[in-house]
Motif scaffolding. Sequence first.
Motif, PDB file in Angstrom:
ATOM      1  N   ASP A  67       0.791  -1.226   0.000  1.00 27.37           N
ATOM      2  CA  ASP A  67       0.000   0.000   0.000  1.00 27.37           C
ATOM      3  C   ASP A  67       0.822   1.274   0.000  1.00 27.37           C
ATOM      4  OD1 ASP A  67      -2.322  -1.448  -0.147  1.00 27.37           O
ATOM      5  OD2 ASP A  67      -2.831  -1.263   1.971  1.00 27.37           O
ATOM      6  N   ASN A  70       0.420   3.157  -3.091  1.00 28.41           N
ATOM      7  CA  ASN A  70      -0.789   3.930  -3.379  1.00 28.41           C
ATOM      8  C   ASN A  70      -0.469   5.401  -3.639  1.00 28.41           C
ATOM      9  OD1 ASN A  70      -2.183   1.572  -2.864  1.00 28.41           O
ATOM     10  ND2 ASN A  70      -3.685   2.530  -1.525  1.00 28.41           N
ATOM     11  N   GLY A  71       0.487   5.942  -2.881  1.00 26.53           N
ATOM     12  CA  GLY A  71       0.860   7.342  -3.084  1.00 26.53           C
ATOM     13  C   GLY A  71       1.536   7.568  -4.422  1.00 26.53           C
ATOM     14  N   ALA A  74      -1.118   7.532  -6.999  1.00 30.47           N
ATOM     15  CA  ALA A  74      -1.943   8.734  -6.926  1.00 30.47           C
ATOM     16  C   ALA A  74      -1.236   9.970  -7.455  1.00 30.47           C
ATOM     17  CB  ALA A  74      -2.361   8.978  -5.475  1.00 30.47           C
ATOM     18  N   SER A 130      -7.331   3.818  -3.934  1.00 29.35           N
ATOM     19  CA  SER A 130      -8.085   4.700  -3.046  1.00 29.35           C
ATOM     20  C   SER A 130      -7.408   6.056  -2.847  1.00 29.35           C
ATOM     21  CB  SER A 130      -8.313   4.011  -1.697  1.00 29.35           C
ATOM     22  OG  SER A 130      -7.091   3.531  -1.172  1.00 29.35           O
ATOM     23  N   THR A 131      -6.073   6.096  -2.795  1.00 29.31           N
ATOM     24  CA  THR A 131      -5.395   7.390  -2.628  1.00 29.31           C
ATOM     25  C   THR A 131      -5.564   8.231  -3.888  1.00 29.31           C
ATOM     26  OG1 THR A 131      -3.781   6.266  -1.215  1.00 29.31           O
ATOM     27  CG2 THR A 131      -3.237   8.483  -1.930  1.00 29.31           C
ATOM     28  N   TRP A 132      -5.428   7.615  -5.049  1.00 27.56           N
ATOM     29  CA  TRP A 132      -5.671   8.312  -6.316  1.00 27.56           C
ATOM     30  C   TRP A 132      -7.094   8.870  -6.342  1.00 27.56           C
ATOM     31  CZ3 TRP A 132      -9.319   7.308 -10.114  1.00 27.56           C
ATOM     32  CH2 TRP A 132      -9.166   8.021 -11.303  1.00 27.56           C
ATOM     33  N   SER A 134      -8.932   9.824  -3.867  1.00 26.31           N
ATOM     34  CA  SER A 134      -9.027  11.011  -3.009  1.00 26.31           C
ATOM     35  C   SER A 134      -8.521  12.249  -3.737  1.00 26.31           C
ATOM     36  CB  SER A 134      -8.224  10.809  -1.724  1.00 26.31           C
ATOM     37  OG  SER A 134      -8.792   9.800  -0.935  1.00 26.31           O
ATOM     38  N   SER A 142      -5.881  12.863   2.122  1.00 30.64           N
ATOM     39  CA  SER A 142      -5.748  11.490   1.649  1.00 30.64           C
ATOM     40  C   SER A 142      -5.344  10.607   2.821  1.00 30.64           C
ATOM     41  CB  SER A 142      -4.707  11.388   0.531  1.00 30.64           C
ATOM     42  OG  SER A 142      -3.391  11.367   1.071  1.00 30.64           O
ATOM     43  N   GLU A 143      -5.256   9.335   2.564  1.00 35.34           N
ATOM     44  CA  GLU A 143      -4.898   8.358   3.589  1.00 35.34           C
ATOM     45  C   GLU A 143      -3.395   8.126   3.684  1.00 35.34           C
ATOM     46  OE1 GLU A 143      -6.837   4.867   1.959  1.00 35.34           O
ATOM     47  OE2 GLU A 143      -5.665   5.071   0.139  1.00 35.34           O
ATOM     48  N   ILE A 144      -2.597   8.938   3.011  1.00 34.90           N
ATOM     49  CA  ILE A 144      -1.169   8.658   2.856  1.00 34.90           C
ATOM     50  C   ILE A 144      -0.447   8.520   4.193  1.00 34.90           C
ATOM     51  CG2 ILE A 144      -0.355  11.048   2.661  1.00 34.90           C
ATOM     52  CD1 ILE A 144       0.794   8.016   0.559  1.00 34.90           C
ATOM     53  N   THR A 172       2.377  13.508  -1.931  1.00 37.87           N
ATOM     54  CA  THR A 172       0.935  13.247  -1.906  1.00 37.87           C
ATOM     55  C   THR A 172       0.218  14.247  -1.004  1.00 37.87           C
ATOM     56  OG1 THR A 172       1.404  10.907  -2.300  1.00 37.87           O
ATOM     57  CG2 THR A 172      -0.815  11.463  -1.547  1.00 37.87           C
TER      58      THR A 172
END
Length: 198
Positions: A67, A70-71, A74, A130-132, A134, A142-144, A172
Amino acid sequence: MLPSTHLDPGVVVAKCHPTPGILDIGRIPGGTDELTANVAADLRTAGFVSEERPDILAWKRRKLPLDVGNGVDASFRQDAASKELAERAGAEGERVLSAAGLTVVTAAEDGERRGALLRRREDVPAAGGSTWQSLQRGSGDSEIDYLAGEVVLLGRLHGIPTPASEAIVAATRQLAATRGPARSLDAASVLVELDTGK
């Protein structure tokens, strides 16, 4: 593991069919009980794959090195440099988990669990994680911090450098705060900074 897209208010599109996701469950810090059994049964009734896990945190931790990417997904243009940045951050995640002495299921166990359960729907356009999502929604946040940021925190606590993860968090956060366009940054320039220390 719930591949889905949420870009419009009130609309969540499942990316996989016929199994929409794998949602295993357990108590924290460990164990199972009647509640976990009931929730897992309800999830299976709803079409998900769900097993009770007495060591659920070991399974959750396995996702962390994945995960952190994810950043990258994104914030950065998708190319060879962004792939390398994600790989570096994933390796940092593996190192900090090891240094912290935390139990983690192996990548092989995780791969075996996922198997071929999650099959992408062909009628759903490809989209980011999911980060993208956001950043794409322009949420301003974001959840970063809970992904690559967790790797950075564990690194600081255990004396493990995490420069790639730190760069991903900074980039991010900045894009989210300014509501900048998703996937607009150049990972190659970040790699140069990481390699030269500038």
